[in-house]
Design a protein around this motif. Structure first.
Motif, PDB file in Angstrom:
ATOM      1  N   GLU A 124     -12.314  19.614  53.636  1.00 33.27           N
ATOM      2  CA  GLU A 124     -11.729  18.983  52.459  1.00 33.27           C
ATOM      3  C   GLU A 124     -11.570  20.037  51.372  1.00 33.27           C
ATOM      4  O   GLU A 124     -12.536  20.704  51.010  1.00 33.27           O
ATOM      5  CB  GLU A 124     -12.616  17.843  51.951  1.00 33.27           C
ATOM      6  N   VAL A 125     -10.368  20.168  50.855  1.00 32.41           N
ATOM      7  CA  VAL A 125     -10.079  21.151  49.814  1.00 32.41           C
ATOM      8  C   VAL A 125      -9.784  20.424  48.508  1.00 32.41           C
ATOM      9  O   VAL A 125      -8.937  19.524  48.465  1.00 32.41           O
ATOM     10  CB  VAL A 125      -8.885  22.047  50.207  1.00 32.41           C
ATOM     11  N   VAL A 126     -10.487  20.805  47.453  1.00 31.55           N
ATOM     12  CA  VAL A 126     -10.220  20.223  46.135  1.00 31.55           C
ATOM     13  C   VAL A 126      -9.041  20.943  45.515  1.00 31.55           C
ATOM     14  O   VAL A 126      -8.977  22.181  45.525  1.00 31.55           O
ATOM     15  CB  VAL A 126     -11.471  20.292  45.231  1.00 31.55           C
ATOM     16  N   VAL A 127      -8.080  20.184  45.003  1.00 34.29           N
ATOM     17  CA  VAL A 127      -6.863  20.763  44.435  1.00 34.29           C
ATOM     18  C   VAL A 127      -6.578  20.130  43.074  1.00 34.29           C
ATOM     19  O   VAL A 127      -6.980  18.994  42.804  1.00 34.29           O
ATOM     20  CB  VAL A 127      -5.648  20.581  45.364  1.00 34.29           C
ATOM     21  N   TYR A 128      -5.857  20.890  42.240  1.00 33.47           N
ATOM     22  CA  TYR A 128      -5.585  20.451  40.875  1.00 33.47           C
ATOM     23  C   TYR A 128      -4.103  20.436  40.522  1.00 33.47           C
ATOM     24  O   TYR A 128      -3.757  20.161  39.373  1.00 33.47           O
ATOM     25  CB  TYR A 128      -6.341  21.348  39.887  1.00 33.47           C
ATOM     26  N   ASN A 129      -3.250  20.718  41.494  1.00 33.42           N
ATOM     27  CA  ASN A 129      -1.811  20.648  41.255  1.00 33.42           C
ATOM     28  C   ASN A 129      -1.085  20.546  42.591  1.00 33.42           C
ATOM     29  O   ASN A 129      -1.698  20.668  43.660  1.00 33.42           O
ATOM     30  CB  ASN A 129      -1.317  21.862  40.445  1.00 33.42           C
ATOM     31  N   LEU A 130       0.215  20.301  42.521  1.00 36.78           N
ATOM     32  CA  LEU A 130       1.008  20.088  43.725  1.00 36.78           C
ATOM     33  C   LEU A 130       1.035  21.325  44.608  1.00 36.78           C
ATOM     34  O   LEU A 130       0.881  21.230  45.831  1.00 36.78           O
ATOM     35  CB  LEU A 130       2.432  19.675  43.352  1.00 36.78           C
ATOM     36  N   GLU A 131       1.258  22.495  44.017  1.00 38.95           N
ATOM     37  CA  GLU A 131       1.312  23.713  44.822  1.00 38.95           C
ATOM     38  C   GLU A 131       0.020  23.919  45.608  1.00 38.95           C
ATOM     39  O   GLU A 131       0.042  24.290  46.782  1.00 38.95           O
ATOM     40  CB  GLU A 131       1.582  24.940  43.950  1.00 38.95           C
ATOM     41  N   SER A 132      -1.110  23.669  44.973  1.00 37.35           N
ATOM     42  CA  SER A 132      -2.397  23.815  45.660  1.00 37.35           C
ATOM     43  C   SER A 132      -2.488  22.875  46.844  1.00 37.35           C
ATOM     44  O   SER A 132      -3.004  23.239  47.911  1.00 37.35           O
ATOM     45  CB  SER A 132      -3.546  23.561  44.685  1.00 37.35           C
ATOM     46  N   ALA A 133      -2.010  21.651  46.676  1.00 35.25           N
ATOM     47  CA  ALA A 133      -2.042  20.680  47.770  1.00 35.25           C
ATOM     48  C   ALA A 133      -1.193  21.159  48.944  1.00 35.25           C
ATOM     49  O   ALA A 133      -1.605  21.087  50.107  1.00 35.25           O
ATOM     50  CB  ALA A 133      -1.552  19.326  47.271  1.00 35.25           C
ATOM     51  N   LEU A 134      -0.009  21.667  48.647  1.00 36.54           N
ATOM     52  CA  LEU A 134       0.880  22.149  49.704  1.00 36.54           C
ATOM     53  C   LEU A 134       0.279  23.354  50.427  1.00 36.54           C
ATOM     54  O   LEU A 134       0.367  23.470  51.660  1.00 36.54           O
ATOM     55  CB  LEU A 134       2.233  22.515  49.107  1.00 36.54           C
TER      56      LEU A 134
ATOM     57  N   MET B 266       1.496  12.867  39.261  1.00 39.46           N
ATOM     58  CA  MET B 266       0.947  13.861  40.179  1.00 39.46           C
ATOM     59  C   MET B 266       0.531  13.210  41.496  1.00 39.46           C
ATOM     60  O   MET B 266       0.845  13.714  42.588  1.00 39.46           O
ATOM     61  CB  MET B 266      -0.256  14.562  39.538  1.00 39.46           C
ATOM     62  N   ILE B 267      -0.158  12.097  41.406  1.00 40.04           N
ATOM     63  CA  ILE B 267      -0.616  11.409  42.624  1.00 40.04           C
ATOM     64  C   ILE B 267       0.581  11.006  43.477  1.00 40.04           C
ATOM     65  O   ILE B 267       0.603  11.212  44.700  1.00 40.04           O
ATOM     66  CB  ILE B 267      -1.456  10.168  42.272  1.00 40.04           C
ATOM     67  N   GLU B 268       1.606  10.455  42.845  1.00 42.35           N
ATOM     68  CA  GLU B 268       2.778   9.979  43.578  1.00 42.35           C
ATOM     69  C   GLU B 268       3.479  11.109  44.322  1.00 42.35           C
ATOM     70  O   GLU B 268       3.788  10.992  45.519  1.00 42.35           O
ATOM     71  CB  GLU B 268       3.756   9.303  42.615  1.00 42.35           C
ATOM     72  N   VAL B 269       3.709  12.223  43.634  1.00 42.84           N
ATOM     73  CA  VAL B 269       4.458  13.324  44.256  1.00 42.84           C
ATOM     74  C   VAL B 269       3.623  13.999  45.346  1.00 42.84           C
ATOM     75  O   VAL B 269       4.148  14.353  46.413  1.00 42.84           O
ATOM     76  CB  VAL B 269       4.916  14.332  43.189  1.00 42.84           C
ATOM     77  N   VAL B 270       2.334  14.169  45.099  1.00 40.67           N
ATOM     78  CA  VAL B 270       1.472  14.734  46.140  1.00 40.67           C
ATOM     79  C   VAL B 270       1.472  13.830  47.371  1.00 40.67           C
ATOM     80  O   VAL B 270       1.590  14.307  48.506  1.00 40.67           O
ATOM     81  CB  VAL B 270       0.044  14.952  45.607  1.00 40.67           C
ATOM     82  N   ARG B 271       1.351  12.530  47.167  1.00 37.98           N
ATOM     83  CA  ARG B 271       1.359  11.595  48.300  1.00 37.98           C
ATOM     84  C   ARG B 271       2.670  11.693  49.078  1.00 37.98           C
ATOM     85  O   ARG B 271       2.668  11.634  50.320  1.00 37.98           O
ATOM     86  CB  ARG B 271       1.147  10.176  47.789  1.00 37.98           C
TER      87      ARG B 271
ATOM     88  N   LEU C 100      -0.024   3.539  45.107  1.00 37.19           N
ATOM     89  CA  LEU C 100       0.595   4.809  45.499  1.00 37.19           C
ATOM     90  C   LEU C 100       0.235   5.229  46.918  1.00 37.19           C
ATOM     91  O   LEU C 100       0.611   6.310  47.370  1.00 37.19           O
ATOM     92  CB  LEU C 100       0.188   5.901  44.499  1.00 37.19           C
ATOM     93  N   SER C 101      -0.515   4.382  47.618  1.00 33.60           N
ATOM     94  CA  SER C 101      -0.800   4.554  49.050  1.00 33.60           C
ATOM     95  C   SER C 101      -1.575   5.821  49.378  1.00 33.60           C
ATOM     96  O   SER C 101      -1.300   6.502  50.369  1.00 33.60           O
ATOM     97  CB  SER C 101       0.510   4.532  49.866  1.00 33.60           C
ATOM     98  N   VAL C 102      -2.567   6.144  48.548  1.00 31.42           N
ATOM     99  CA  VAL C 102      -3.453   7.246  48.913  1.00 31.42           C
ATOM    100  C   VAL C 102      -4.440   6.751  49.962  1.00 31.42           C
ATOM    101  O   VAL C 102      -4.480   5.559  50.294  1.00 31.42           O
ATOM    102  CB  VAL C 102      -4.195   7.822  47.684  1.00 31.42           C
ATOM    103  N   ASP C 103      -5.238   7.652  50.497  1.00 30.76           N
ATOM    104  CA  ASP C 103      -6.154   7.296  51.580  1.00 30.76           C
ATOM    105  C   ASP C 103      -7.571   6.980  51.103  1.00 30.76           C
ATOM    106  O   ASP C 103      -8.320   6.299  51.801  1.00 30.76           O
ATOM    107  CB  ASP C 103      -6.214   8.439  52.595  1.00 30.76           C
TER     108      ASP C 103
END
Length: 266
Positions: free
Chosen positions: A18-28, A55-60, A98-101
């Motif tokens: 599990e990786v903690v991320v703080y923005n979209l680029e980090s998630a990708l 942020m949640i919506e776009v990451v999802r 937003l259909s997160v897990d």
């Protein structure tokens, strides 16, 4: 595929990253590195707070692996007012839309115990999402009591550094918690887990999940710098650096973790 490749493939699924991320680029970039799950937060300087709905919506939309969202209305302690508790409930509702897990939170009493009433209410509102108790657990007065309380109210997982600043220092307690849990709840070590510590953390705890950042900084694209201002009034600075995740670090963490698990399974 050779015998060694088959063994590696089997070991791959014995460790969850599990990786903690703080923005979209980090998630990708965490996904590029092969992470299994992300914990999406805001405000790294405060240990993580709830990110924006945008942020949640776009990451999802752009991430195919599991997305767990931090539910924490502010930094500081984990003793919340009625209004803050209401905010947490509304944030959980938005995460469901937003259909997160999964969602990640923790609520304590002023005496340093798990607030079972409030945690149970939040968990019930969160279902069917998975629910992790975050490092509020590390601020409890008695980790074994807190373990049983987390199990009683229905948490699926506990993120903990073993009541120490870094997981490598608390790995022994993490291992004890895993033994005491007997499969009733997942125990995931986190805080300071990196290439230098991951092998020791896994060896001492026998954990099969780890939480880490694999963070790196990259220069901002700004051509103009106003060097008279640093940290927008604070002493930190950082306006011209962007936090992200190094996918190669994620891959290395997988390799190191698999190596220790392979030794344990040999």
């Amino acid at each position: 595929m050779g015998i060694l490749d088959k063994r590696q493939k089997k070991l791959f699924h014995l460790m969850t990253l599990e990786v903690v991320v703080y923005n979209l680029e980090s998630a990708l970039r965490a996904q590029e590195g092969g992470a299994d799950r992300i914990e999406l937060c805001d405000n790294p300087g405060q240990g993580g707070t709830t990110p924006s709905y945008g942020m949640i919506e776009v990451v999802r939309q752009q991430i195919s692996m599991d997305v767990f969202v931090m539910i924490r209305p502010r930094g500081g302690d984990f003793l919340y007012t009625s209004d803050e508790f209401y905010i947490m409930k509304r944030d959980i509702w938005q995460c469901q839309k937003l259909s997160v897990d999964g969602v990640v939170f923790g609520v304590l009493t002023s005496e340093g115990r798990i607030d079972k009433k409030r945690c149970r209410e939040l968990i019930e509102k969160a279902r069917p999402l998975k629910v992790t108790c975050h490092r509020a657990f590390d601020m409890t007065r008695d980790p074994l009591e807190a373990l049983e309380d987390c199990i009683e109210v229905g948490f699926d997982r506990i993120l903990t550094s073993g009541h120490q600043p870094k997981a490598v220092l608390g790995a022994g307690l993490v291992g004890e918690l895993i033994k005491k849990a007997k499969g009733r709840i997942a125990i995931m070590p986190g805080s300071g887990v990196n290439e230098d510590t991951v092998e020791e953390v896994i060896r001492k705890s026998a954990a099969d999940e780890i939480h880490f950042s694999a963070a790196t900084l990259k220069p901002s694209g700004m051509a103009y710098h106003n060097n008279a201002i640093a940290g927008m009034g604070s002493a930190e600075g950082g306006e011209y650096m962007v936090r992200t995740v190094d996918p190669e670090r994620v891959k290395m963490m997988r390799k190191l973790a698999m190596g220790i698990i392979g030794q344990q399974k040999a």
